[in-house]
Enzyme design. Structure first.
Site, PDB file in Angstrom:
ATOM      1  N   CYS A   1     -53.944 108.854  10.620  1.00  0.00           N
ATOM      2  CA  CYS A   1     -55.183 108.198  10.190  1.00  0.00           C
ATOM      3  C   CYS A   1     -55.642 108.769   8.855  1.00  0.00           C
ATOM      4  CB  CYS A   1     -56.269 108.368  11.244  1.00  0.00           C
ATOM      5  SG  CYS A   1     -57.845 107.610  10.753  1.00  0.00           S
TER       6      CYS A   1
ATOM      7  N   CYS B   1     -61.011 101.089   7.138  1.00  0.00           N
ATOM      8  CA  CYS B   1     -59.710 101.616   7.562  1.00  0.00           C
ATOM      9  C   CYS B   1     -58.938 102.118   6.348  1.00  0.00           C
ATOM     10  CB  CYS B   1     -58.910 100.532   8.286  1.00  0.00           C
ATOM     11  SG  CYS B   1     -57.303 101.111   8.903  1.00  0.00           S
TER      12      CYS B   1
END
Length: 277
Positions: free
Chosen positions: A70, A215
């Site tokens: 991530c 994101c």
């Protein structure tokens, strides 16, 4: 039994992230993450665990609850480390992180702002980018598959983000999880006219499906796709529900050389959570 969890909650482009400071066995990560990110607890979109690095070159190890990589969580941890080191206003410092989902050390450059941190993160380069037409629920879908090995992102060019398109994206993520052995599947709905992105992130191991407000990894994938498509270096400012994240894709000699994202991180809260395990 009630367990005390020490945590910090951060805000990288409203992709609310909990980082757990206390040490816990890997087998407990899923249960802790599921409970601490729930509405009746600290509440966030994702959870990572701060651990001691294996490499002497790394400043810390970030283990995401689902074993995924991530980018936003990398920025969050980098900002948190700099806050503990009391980085001065307008000063810049680089650190290296070990991160789940990639074998490469991740370089993070952090600048201290007035009330937040500005981060640039070197992202993994996709192993393969390809355009495909797939059959899904009786329909033919044109997609771009961005394959990182450990995880995949799917780019779908759309004109708007209506409920039908979103439901189709959710169904597609679940369907792909049955055939792909990956830690994360991202469905990236992208409007190329407005440079807007609506990212759906599905983590099969946690059965967690979230429409993220920002994101970082999806932004990087979008930048890599556009550089690959146009065969040139690309910088793109991607508008998302929680704000803008920038992708910088260096494309030379018919291949991606480097991939970075830039965004801001705020520290929201720090303390103890109590969960029953």
């Amino acid at each position: 039994m009630e367990q005390e969890i020490h945590f910090v909650k951060l805000n990288p482009t409203q992709n609310m992230t909990i980082l757990v400071e206390t040490a816990h066995p890997a087998k407990a990560h899923k249960d802790i993450a599921t409970k601490i990110m729930s509405y009746d607890s600290v509440y966030a979109e994702q959870v990572g665990f701060i651990e001691e690095p294996i490499s002497y070159k790394a400043d810390a190890h970030l283990q995401m609850a689902g074993g995924e990589f991530c980018g936003n969580a990398c920025m969050a941890l980098a900002a948190f480390i700099m806050s503990k080191q009391e980085l001065k206003h307008n000063r810049v410092k680089k650190i290296l992180l070990e991160v789940s989902g990639t074998d490469s050390l991740v370089e993070c450059e952090v600048k201290r702002g007035a009330d937040e941190y500005y981060c640039q993160v070197t992202m993994p380069i996709p192993k393969e980018i390809k355009q495909r037409t797939i059959n899904h629920e009786g329909n033919k879908l044109d997609i771009v598959l961005i394959d990182y090995g450990e995880f995949v992102h799917i780019v779908r060019n759309v004109k708007d983000f209506n409920e039908r398109v979103k439901e189709e994206a959710q169904s597609l993520a679940k369907s792909l999880a049955l055939t792909l052995n990956v830690s994360l599947i991202g469905i990236l709905l992208y409007n190329q006219d407005s440079h807007e992105l609506e990212p759906l992130i599905y983590i099969p191991h946690l059965d967690s499906m979230v429409w993220e407000r920002g994101c970082g990894s999806g932004t990087a994938s979008l930048g890599s796709y556009l550089a690959w498509k146009n065969k040139r270096e690309t910088t793109i400012h991607v508008k998302q529900p929680g704000g803008t994240i920038t992708a910088i894709a260096n494309y030379q000699e018919r291949k991606l050389i480097s991939l970075k994202i830039e965004g801001s991180v705020g520290i929201v809260a720090q303390g103890k959570a109590f969960i029953t395990v």
